[in-house]
Design an enzyme around this catalytic site. Structure first.
Site, PDB file in Angstrom:
ATOM      1  N   CYS A 157       6.268   5.066   8.856  1.00  0.00           N
ATOM      2  CA  CYS A 157       6.892   4.266   7.787  1.00  0.00           C
ATOM      3  C   CYS A 157       8.362   4.551   7.505  1.00  0.00           C
ATOM      4  CB  CYS A 157       6.119   4.460   6.501  1.00  0.00           C
ATOM      5  SG  CYS A 157       4.567   3.583   6.525  1.00  0.00           S
TER       6      CYS A 157
ATOM      7  N   LYS B 168       8.359  -1.536  -2.260  1.00  0.00           N
ATOM      8  CA  LYS B 168       7.717  -0.730  -1.214  1.00  0.00           C
ATOM      9  C   LYS B 168       8.788  -0.122  -0.290  1.00  0.00           C
ATOM     10  CE  LYS B 168       5.016   0.991   1.734  1.00  0.00           C
ATOM     11  NZ  LYS B 168       3.845   1.791   1.754  1.00  0.00           N
TER      12      LYS B 168
ATOM     13  N   GLU C 247       0.845  -1.191   0.000  1.00  0.00           N
ATOM     14  CA  GLU C 247       0.000   0.000   0.000  1.00  0.00           C
ATOM     15  C   GLU C 247       0.881   1.241   0.000  1.00  0.00           C
ATOM     16  OE1 GLU C 247      -3.436   0.115  -0.341  1.00  0.00           O
ATOM     17  OE2 GLU C 247      -2.496   2.031  -0.807  1.00  0.00           O
TER      18      GLU C 247
HETATM   19  C1  UDX Z   1       4.498   7.851   3.783  1.00  0.00           C
HETATM   20  C2  UDX Z   1       4.551   7.718   2.262  1.00  0.00           C
HETATM   21  O1  UDX Z   1       4.373   9.018   1.662  1.00  0.00           O
HETATM   22  C3  UDX Z   1       3.468   6.754   1.770  1.00  0.00           C
HETATM   23  O2  UDX Z   1       3.588   6.558   0.364  1.00  0.00           O
HETATM   24  C4  UDX Z   1       3.649   5.432   2.470  1.00  0.00           C
HETATM   25  O3  UDX Z   1       2.638   4.496   2.055  1.00  0.00           O
HETATM   26  C5  UDX Z   1       3.593   5.623   3.980  1.00  0.00           C
HETATM   27  O4  UDX Z   1       4.601   6.565   4.382  1.00  0.00           O
HETATM   28  P1  UDX Z   1       3.043   9.222   5.577  1.00  0.00           P
HETATM   29  O5  UDX Z   1       3.952   8.639   6.603  1.00  0.00           O
HETATM   30  O6  UDX Z   1       1.577   9.230   5.821  1.00  0.00           O
HETATM   31  O7  UDX Z   1       3.262   8.470   4.153  1.00  0.00           O
HETATM   32  O8  UDX Z   1       3.477  10.762   5.399  1.00  0.00           O
HETATM   33  P2  UDX Z   1       4.258  11.673   4.353  1.00  0.00           P
HETATM   34  O9  UDX Z   1       3.322  12.672   3.827  1.00  0.00           O
HETATM   35  O10 UDX Z   1       5.018  10.878   3.374  1.00  0.00           O
HETATM   36  O11 UDX Z   1       5.295  12.446   5.309  1.00  0.00           O
HETATM   37  C6  UDX Z   1       6.280  11.759   6.094  1.00  0.00           C
HETATM   38  C7  UDX Z   1       7.114  12.741   6.881  1.00  0.00           C
HETATM   39  O12 UDX Z   1       7.984  13.491   6.043  1.00  0.00           O
HETATM   40  C8  UDX Z   1       6.299  13.792   7.650  1.00  0.00           C
HETATM   41  O13 UDX Z   1       6.877  14.000   8.919  1.00  0.00           O
HETATM   42  C9  UDX Z   1       6.396  15.020   6.781  1.00  0.00           C
HETATM   43  O14 UDX Z   1       6.231  16.215   7.519  1.00  0.00           O
HETATM   44  C10 UDX Z   1       7.839  14.880   6.279  1.00  0.00           C
HETATM   45  N1  UDX Z   1       8.077  15.592   5.012  1.00  0.00           N
HETATM   46  C11 UDX Z   1       7.391  15.250   3.875  1.00  0.00           C
HETATM   47  C12 UDX Z   1       9.044  16.595   4.960  1.00  0.00           C
HETATM   48  O15 UDX Z   1       9.688  16.906   5.962  1.00  0.00           O
HETATM   49  N2  UDX Z   1       9.299  17.230   3.782  1.00  0.00           N
HETATM   50  C13 UDX Z   1       8.629  16.901   2.620  1.00  0.00           C
HETATM   51  O16 UDX Z   1       8.919  17.511   1.571  1.00  0.00           O
HETATM   52  C14 UDX Z   1       7.646  15.882   2.674  1.00  0.00           C
END
Ligand code: UDX
Length: 461
Positions: free
Chosen positions: A242, A186, A127
């Site tokens: 993740c 993944k 996923e």
């Molecule tokens: C992530 C992946 O995006 C997703 O594809 C996977 O299935 C699960 O893990 P998620 O953990 O929900 O999703 O959040 P995401 O939006 O990816 O952000 C992860 C972290 O990175 C957050 O703390 C966010 O603030 C940080 N982040 C994200 C940054 O610091 N800079 C960015 O440019 C993007």
């Protein structure tokens, strides 16, 4: 072709709940049942207030691979249970992020426990949804990945699952591979995303000492289509359930497979993330005249990103801990995270250290009003990019703070307000930019080396 009529999903968390809701909506002829060992969670899904708690494949907390390898005990227990209660022809789909070759373990458990009445295929169908955008991600995925056995039976199972997705996903977005490629993709996808954040965060450190602005750099490099503009937002470091877990899993896998150079390469993504959290915390302490002991600091945002109440691996936890170790009094506000969750996160022992609950409850106050958090505070520290933090009445806040009043913007959400904030009287410190062009002095009173123009010339910047 095998026709899928019933789907049973084990685990009603962030992945199971939304995924099965979308499948049920898109495939009315299929009966979808979601089960979970947690009865409260099922009750909540059947009520008007939905639960969002992840069904985990947690990291091992003891033994070989502690802190890094995935703990497969739940997956194994599921596999044994399926073998126990099933008969007929079953397709078992791994959706949680699992380590590469987990499908193999599941297969072996089935082989060892299968009755003659049962035949099965194991597929990997990771996923990719992100929290906060789960339904959009599920309805309009960039791709759906299905990995299975190269045998005719494996290919039939892949086709059966494919036909479910074809109800709403264009055929060219459904990728089929062998099982290992799917499992590894993944981990690799999350590792690449985490790596981009660590890359831009490493550049943010350079920006702060050179006078470059990381937002401008990110925009400039992101317009190159080969690089792309997304996931280049410098921050206090990535959090969430993740990224860290999957990168550590990848590192562990490489070590176990005797690829130490590859392991070290990915380990560095985690190290930069830790460095960014420490660096931001040190900057707060340095700016507050090298001590935060007994100083009130308003920490705004505890969730790992905006629009979620999830705090897993949130950088706020780490930054709070660094500041608490220095004796700061933290007043924490988050629009979504509950007070008990914050206290739980700050008192939870980590593999390397214990956090004394008495000290934490003496130094930490959780508030439900951001203005209260800032009253008589020396500094405001923004850790999560909640929109409400851009809409606060900063004039009112400034009046109630001790002077000089500092704002540390760990998310670059106040960029458009900088002039206004400085005009009000705030000293604004922000990730990846030197806002005030202050000239920091070293402990001996000398100008820091990087601030001297002749030094900058010497290192050819
Ligand atoms: C992530 C992946 O995006 C997703 O594809 C996977 O299935 C699960 O893990 P998620 O953990 O929900 O999703 O959040 P995401 O939006 O990816 O952000 C992860 C972290 O990175 C957050 O703390 C966010 O603030 C940080 N982040 C994200 C940054 O610091 N800079 C960015 O440019 C993007």
């Amino acid at each position: 072709m095998v026709e899928v009529r019933r789907i049973c999903c084990i685990g009603a968390g962030y992945v199971g709940g939304p995924t099965c809701s979308v499948i049920a909506q898109m495939c009315p002829e299929v009966t979808v049942t979601v089960v979970d060992v947690n009865e409260d969670r099922i009750r909540a899904w059947n009520s008007d207030s939905l639960p969002i708690f992840e069904v985990n494949t947690p990291t091992k907390t003891f033994g070989i691979g502690k802190g890094r390898a995935a703990d497969l005990k739940y997956i194994e227990a599921c596999a044994r249970r399926i073998a126990d209660v099933s008969s007929g022809c079953k397709i078992v789909v791994e959706k949680s992020t699992v380590p590469v070759r987990a499908a193999e373990s599941i297969r072996r458990i089935f082989n060892a426990n299968t009755k003659s009445s049962l035949s099965f295929q194991v597929l990997s169908n990771p996923e990719f949804l992100a929290e906060g955008t789960a339904i959009t991600d599920l309805k309009n995925p960039d791709r759906v990945l299905i990995g299975g056995d190269e045998t005719p039976e494996g290919q039939h199972a892949i086709q059966a699952l494919r036909s479910i997705y074809e109800h709403w996903v264009p055929k060219n977005k459904i990728i089929t591979t062998n099982t290992w490629s799917s499992e590894l993709s993944k981990l690799a996808a999350n590792a690449f995303l985490a790596q981009r954040i660590s890359s831009i965060n490493s550049i943010s450190a350079l920006c702060e000492v050179t006078g470059a602005d990381v937002e401008e750099v990110a925009h400039a490099i992101g317009t190159d289509q080969r690089i792309g503009s997304r996931f280049l937002k410098a921050s206090v470091g990535f959090g969430g359930s993740c990224f860290q877990k999957d990168v550590l899993n990848l590192v562990y896998l490489c070590e176990a497979l005797n690829l130490p150079e590859v392991a070290r390469y990915w380990q560095q993504v985690i190290e930069i993330n830790d460095y960014q959290r420490k660096r931001f915390s040190s900057r707060i302490i340095n700016c507050l005249f090298n001590t935060v002991t007994d100083k009130k600091i308003a920490l705004l945002g505890f969730a790992f990103k905006k629009n979620t109440g999830d705090t897993r691996e949130s950088s706020s936890i780490y930054i709070s801990r660094y500041l608490l170790e220095e004796g700061a009094c933290l007043h924490i506000y988050d629009p979504k995270v509950k007070a008990e969750q914050i206290m739980h996160d700050l008192t939870q022992p980590t593999p390397s250290e214990r956090h004394d609950p008495a000290t934490v409850s003496r130094l930490v106050t959780i508030v439900t009003d951001p203005y209260k958090a800032c009253e008589n505070a020396h500094a405001i520290v923004i850790c999560t990019e909640w929109d409400v933090f851009t809409e606060l009445d900063y004039e009112r806040i400034h009046k109630a703070m001790l002077k000089p009043a500092f704002i540390f913007d760990g998310r670059r959400i106040l960029d458009s307000l900088h002039d206004q904030l400085q005009h009000i009287g705030f000293q604004v410190e922000t990730i990846g930019k030197r806002v005030n062009q202050r000239i920091p002095f070293t402990a001996s009173g000398d100008r820091s080396e990087m601030d001297q123009p002749q030094q900058l010339k010497k290192i050819k910047l």
